[in-house]
Design a protein around this motif. Sequence first.
Motif, short mmCIF file in Angstrom:
data_model
loop_
_atom_site.label_atom_id
_atom_site.label_comp_id
_atom_site.label_asym_id
_atom_site.label_seq_id
_atom_site.Cartn_x
_atom_site.Cartn_y
_atom_site.Cartn_z
N LEU A 179 108.37 -22.60 45.04
CA LEU A 179 108.57 -21.20 44.66
C LEU A 179 109.85 -20.70 45.32
CD1 LEU A 179 105.11 -19.36 44.84
CD2 LEU A 179 106.31 -20.21 42.82
N VAL A 180 110.57 -19.84 44.65
CA VAL A 180 111.74 -19.20 45.25
C VAL A 180 111.22 -18.21 46.31
CG1 VAL A 180 113.68 -17.66 44.74
CG2 VAL A 180 113.08 -19.49 43.14
N PRO A 181 111.87 -18.12 47.48
CA PRO A 181 111.38 -17.24 48.53
C PRO A 181 111.23 -15.79 48.07
CG PRO A 181 113.10 -18.66 49.40
CD PRO A 181 113.07 -18.87 47.91
N ASP A 182 110.22 -15.10 48.62
CA ASP A 182 109.91 -13.74 48.17
C ASP A 182 111.12 -12.80 48.24
OD1 ASP A 182 106.61 -13.99 49.63
OD2 ASP A 182 107.29 -14.41 47.59
N HIS A 183 111.88 -12.89 49.35
CA HIS A 183 112.97 -11.91 49.50
C HIS A 183 114.05 -12.13 48.43
CE1 HIS A 183 114.64 -15.34 51.74
NE2 HIS A 183 115.84 -14.81 51.55
#
Length: 226
Positions: free
Chosen positions: A62-66
């Motif tokens: 997953l791409v990081p939340d930020h």
Amino acid sequence: MSRLFRAVIMGPPGSGKGTISERIARGFGLQHLSSGDFLRENIASNTEAGVLAKTYIEKGLLVPDHVMTRLLLPRLEEMTCHSWLLDGFPRTLAQAEALNSSCELDLVISLNIPLETLKERLSHRWIHQASGRVYNMCFNPPRVQGVDDITGEPLIQQDDDKPEALVARLRHYKDVAKPVIDVYKAKGILHTFSDTDTDRIWPYISSLLSAKIPTDIADAQRASTH
Ligand SMILES: Nc1ncnc2c1ncn2[C@@H]1O[C@H](COP(=O)(O)OP(=O)(O)OP(=O)(O)O)[C@@H](O)[C@H]1O
Ligand SMILES: O=c1ccn([C@@H]2O[C@H](COP(=O)(O)OP(=O)(O)O)[C@@H](O)[C@H]2O)c(=O)[nH]1
């Protein structure tokens, strides 16, 4: 302009999010924003966020939340005069909290589809990578096998869609999605649908949206999208 409609559709890989989102956009005039398609656009146009996101997606992460929130929230700012449907975002609790702090959702659709059905669907899923258009050799095949209906470019199958990759993706989806589902259940805006065939689920989703989206908004959106 009367209040706009804000919705999210959630579900594991292969659950029919893209298929149903396309029908909702067409039938109710909501603008469909798919996080996966938006990332692919950023990767294709080599934006800073796209270059960064690519390093995670290539590893099946997953791409990081930020990174996701920094990419999606400004995009939603550009859509403030439109009713929209988010697909693939929020995917984690941090993303949901960031979204909830910037806007009030009206409805969250959660698809709860059996593993065997997901496996079956994904094993026949073919994608036109540049556009994100999705086909299925059993459910909605391309006019000519292996090529995109619009561009004639070749279709691909994702490594991620192979059965051996799916079980891990499904477990990870359930781990990260559960707190998000709990938040929207607590807000009283979650509607869950379970079936092996989208065509059987669709009438229920359609009547739910007809009841939830005030007709003046739906008519205005349809008018503005045609
Ligand atoms: N909200 C998000 N948060 C983090 N990463 C995301 C998010 N949305 C998409 N991504 C990344 O982009 C990739 C492609 O997204 P996309 O939704 O097209 O594929 P997917 O997750 O395999 O979805 P599906 O198989 O359910 O259609 C994902 O595998 C993930 O790495
Ligand atoms: O009732 C359905 C709904 C979808 N699909 C196919 O299953 C795959 C996954 O659908 P989608 O991409 O919409 O799911 P998502 O991964 O977006 O949740 C695609 O090849 C669809 O054409 C299917 O065979 N039957």
